[in-house]
Design a protein around this motif. Structure first.
Motif, PDB file in Angstrom:
ATOM      1  N   PRO A 190       0.827  -1.213   0.000  1.00 37.11           N
ATOM      2  CA  PRO A 190       0.000   0.000   0.000  1.00 37.11           C
ATOM      3  C   PRO A 190       0.861   1.263   0.000  1.00 37.11           C
ATOM      4  CG  PRO A 190      -0.811  -1.600   1.605  1.00 37.11           C
ATOM      5  CD  PRO A 190       0.504  -2.108   1.135  1.00 37.11           C
ATOM      6  N   GLY A 191       0.556   2.181  -0.908  1.00 31.90           N
ATOM      7  CA  GLY A 191       1.288   3.444  -0.966  1.00 31.90           C
ATOM      8  C   GLY A 191       2.722   3.316  -1.425  1.00 31.90           C
ATOM      9  N   ARG A 192       3.073   2.230  -2.061  1.00 32.56           N
ATOM     10  CA  ARG A 192       4.460   1.962  -2.452  1.00 32.56           C
ATOM     11  C   ARG A 192       4.569   1.811  -3.967  1.00 32.56           C
ATOM     12  NH1 ARG A 192       7.199  -3.147   0.217  1.00 32.56           N
ATOM     13  NH2 ARG A 192       7.340  -1.646   1.955  1.00 32.56           N
ATOM     14  N   ILE A 193       5.709   2.286  -4.512  1.00 29.44           N
ATOM     15  CA  ILE A 193       6.051   2.067  -5.918  1.00 29.44           C
ATOM     16  C   ILE A 193       7.299   1.196  -5.972  1.00 29.44           C
ATOM     17  CG2 ILE A 193       6.767   3.144  -8.080  1.00 29.44           C
ATOM     18  CD1 ILE A 193       5.244   5.644  -7.246  1.00 29.44           C
ATOM     19  N   VAL A 194       7.203   0.086  -6.679  1.00 31.53           N
ATOM     20  CA  VAL A 194       8.362  -0.765  -6.912  1.00 31.53           C
ATOM     21  C   VAL A 194       9.017  -0.310  -8.216  1.00 31.53           C
ATOM     22  CG1 VAL A 194       9.197  -3.107  -7.281  1.00 31.53           C
ATOM     23  CG2 VAL A 194       7.296  -2.699  -5.703  1.00 31.53           C
ATOM     24  N   VAL A 195      10.240   0.160  -8.120  1.00 29.77           N
ATOM     25  CA  VAL A 195      10.995   0.639  -9.279  1.00 29.77           C
ATOM     26  C   VAL A 195      11.911  -0.488  -9.744  1.00 29.77           C
ATOM     27  CG1 VAL A 195      12.660   2.336 -10.121  1.00 29.77           C
ATOM     28  CG2 VAL A 195      10.915   3.011  -8.453  1.00 29.77           C
ATOM     29  N   VAL A 196      11.721  -0.920 -10.981  1.00 30.95           N
ATOM     30  CA  VAL A 196      12.468  -2.062 -11.507  1.00 30.95           C
ATOM     31  C   VAL A 196      13.384  -1.596 -12.634  1.00 30.95           C
ATOM     32  CG1 VAL A 196      12.315  -4.424 -12.352  1.00 30.95           C
ATOM     33  CG2 VAL A 196      10.436  -3.474 -10.988  1.00 30.95           C
ATOM     34  N   VAL A 217       3.396  -4.868 -17.137  1.00 31.34           N
ATOM     35  CA  VAL A 217       2.459  -4.852 -16.008  1.00 31.34           C
ATOM     36  C   VAL A 217       1.939  -3.434 -15.798  1.00 31.34           C
ATOM     37  CG1 VAL A 217       2.182  -5.241 -13.536  1.00 31.34           C
ATOM     38  CG2 VAL A 217       3.547  -6.829 -14.897  1.00 31.34           C
ATOM     39  N   ARG A 218       0.655  -3.253 -16.014  1.00 28.93           N
ATOM     40  CA  ARG A 218       0.052  -1.916 -15.904  1.00 28.93           C
ATOM     41  C   ARG A 218      -0.535  -1.764 -14.503  1.00 28.93           C
ATOM     42  NH1 ARG A 218      -3.544  -1.205 -21.238  1.00 28.93           N
ATOM     43  NH2 ARG A 218      -3.271   1.022 -20.741  1.00 28.93           N
ATOM     44  N   ASP A 219       0.301  -1.246 -13.615  1.00 31.77           N
ATOM     45  CA  ASP A 219      -0.049  -1.133 -12.202  1.00 31.77           C
ATOM     46  C   ASP A 219       0.568   0.165 -11.677  1.00 31.77           C
ATOM     47  OD1 ASP A 219       0.057  -1.293  -9.343  1.00 31.77           O
ATOM     48  OD2 ASP A 219      -0.114  -3.463  -9.445  1.00 31.77           O
ATOM     49  N   PRO A 220      -0.203   1.025 -11.032  1.00 31.87           N
ATOM     50  CA  PRO A 220       0.364   2.269 -10.500  1.00 31.87           C
ATOM     51  C   PRO A 220       1.480   2.039  -9.490  1.00 31.87           C
ATOM     52  CG  PRO A 220      -2.038   2.343 -10.480  1.00 31.87           C
ATOM     53  CD  PRO A 220      -1.655   0.941 -10.806  1.00 31.87           C
ATOM     54  N   ALA A 242      10.966   5.258 -19.331  1.00 33.71           N
ATOM     55  CA  ALA A 242      10.252   4.754 -18.166  1.00 33.71           C
ATOM     56  C   ALA A 242       8.864   4.309 -18.586  1.00 33.71           C
ATOM     57  CB  ALA A 242      10.157   5.829 -17.090  1.00 33.71           C
ATOM     58  N   LEU A 243       8.373   3.268 -17.933  1.00 35.68           N
ATOM     59  CA  LEU A 243       7.028   2.754 -18.165  1.00 35.68           C
ATOM     60  C   LEU A 243       6.281   2.751 -16.838  1.00 35.68           C
ATOM     61  CD1 LEU A 243       8.176  -0.336 -20.240  1.00 35.68           C
ATOM     62  CD2 LEU A 243       6.982   1.644 -21.196  1.00 35.68           C
TER      63      LEU A 243
END
Length: 378
Positions: A190-196, A217-220, A242-243
């Motif tokens: 929750p409230g987190r962005i995973v940067v790959v 993967v289309r995920d905010p 970036a995507l």
């Protein structure tokens, strides 16, 4: 004087604050990159750029030199974003073109307050955030550097619960470990962005790629960086993208200057998207696998300790008593390898080696064998 190993080349060089030992005992320079060792080298294992720029790409770029008197065309930017989006099953507003992925890392402070970086991995994300005054939590994996170490039954037990950004590489630089899509997505919260960082994903074999990439993967909660620098030998031009969700990309880009990506960069990305992602990429993938397999075999036969690898580089320990002295001797003989004491979680006994052909590998193996003999006789 040692060849090509003079100092930092990245963000941390400007920050100037990463040489003192941190709380976890790491005292390396986060701003050190392989180009420092490679400059002037006759045989380069330090930089992960594949070969030379393809002729079709050089010829294509040459036809647009007469456009340099004009500002970059926003319609060209839009066209390139649509081409890239189509490749990943996305829309153009889910693509942000970058002056190299390093620019993307420099923008991360705009979207985080409490980031965590999973190490060992490329150090520029942490260096960029620290340079911007953002405190960074390190999550340091142990050998074999897999995400199972931080993914417990209850979720990401090894990552701070309040981390709003988690940065991970896939395949990871410098370990060449490939994480599964399931493992990467399990880092979400929750409230987190995973940067790959998927800078090297293009050359992962198709059968492994399908179960690992998250670019589609289309995920905010997922932000992916892709590079064209390594596979297409464009390090001097700086091309990446970036995507992510449009609202995340807008926040990421909010403080960029006008015209951040130049005309030749836009055309390079267009040319790769239009002409490089079919047969040329298939050939590059096959060449990488073939050369890596032969290289690992040669190193193992010569007594090296080599880790399993999925990317265009391998992590290895040479069969010498003093790896750091051996590295310096190699540099003086014109052979560059990437030191690993600048990666949190590794040390001077490890070298990262770009995948190279038989002749260069033979040179490396032979030189190290001679150094090993000299060291053993001391």
């Amino acid at each position: 004087m040692e060849m090509g190993d003079g100092g930092a080349s990245g963000t941390a060089a400007a920050a100037g604050a990463h040489h003192a030992a941190d709380a976890d005992g790491f005292a390396g320079d986060l701003g050190y990159h392989g180009d420092v060792a490679a400059r002037g080298a006759l045989v380069d294992f330090a930089v992960n750029v594949r070969g030379t720029t393809p002729r079709w790409l050089l010829d294509g770029l040459g036809g647009h030199l007469n456009e340099l008197s004009a500002y970059p065309d926003p319609m060209l930017d839009r066209r390139v974003r649509k081409l890239i989006a189509a490749r990943h099953g996305r829309t153009a507003d889910e693509v942000l073109l970058l002056a190299g992925v390093a620019e993307g890392f420099a923008l991360l402070p705009h979207i985080c307050r409490r980031p965590a970086v999973i190490h060992p991995q490329f150090t520029e994300p942490e260096a960029a955030m620290r340079a911007a005054g953002v405190d960074v939590d390190r999550v340091i994996l142990r050998r074999p550097w897999d995400l199972r170490q931080v993914l417990g039954e209850g979720g990401d037990a090894g990552v701070p619960a309040d981390a709003d950004v988690v940065v991970v590489g896939n395949p990871t630089n410098p370990t060449s470990v490939l994480h599964s899509r399931e493992e990467i997505l399990a880092l979400r919260g929750p409230g987190r962005i995973v940067v790959v960082d998927e800078a090297f994903m293009d050359v992962v074999p198709a059968d492994e790629y399908a179960g690992a990439e998250v670019a589609s993967v289309r995920d905010p909660g997922v932000l992916v960086f892709r590079s064209l620098t390594k596979t297409w030998a464009l390090a001097g031009l700086r091309c990446g993208y970036a995507l992510g969700a449009p609202e995340v990309l807008a926040k990421l880009a909010a403080r960029r200057p006008a015209w951040p990506v130049g005309t030749l960069q836009l055309h390079a990305m267009r040319l790769v998207a239009e002409h490089g992602m079919g047969r040329p990429l298939e050939v590059e993938r096959a060449d990488t696998v073939r050369e890596r397999t032969a290289m690992v075999g040669a190193l193992v036969d010569a007594g090296w300790d080599v880790e399993p690898a999925a990317g265009p580089f391998v992590l290895a320990r040479p069969p010498v008593e003093d790896p750091e002295a051996a590295r310096l001797t190699l540099a003086n003989r014109g052979v560059a390898v990437r030191r690993c004491d600048t990666f949190p979680g590794l040390g001077p006994s490890w070298w990262r080696l770009a995948v190279r052909g038989e002749t260069d590998v033979g040179t490396l193996v032979g030189e190290v064998a001679r150094i090993a003999v000299v060291q053993s006789e001391r």
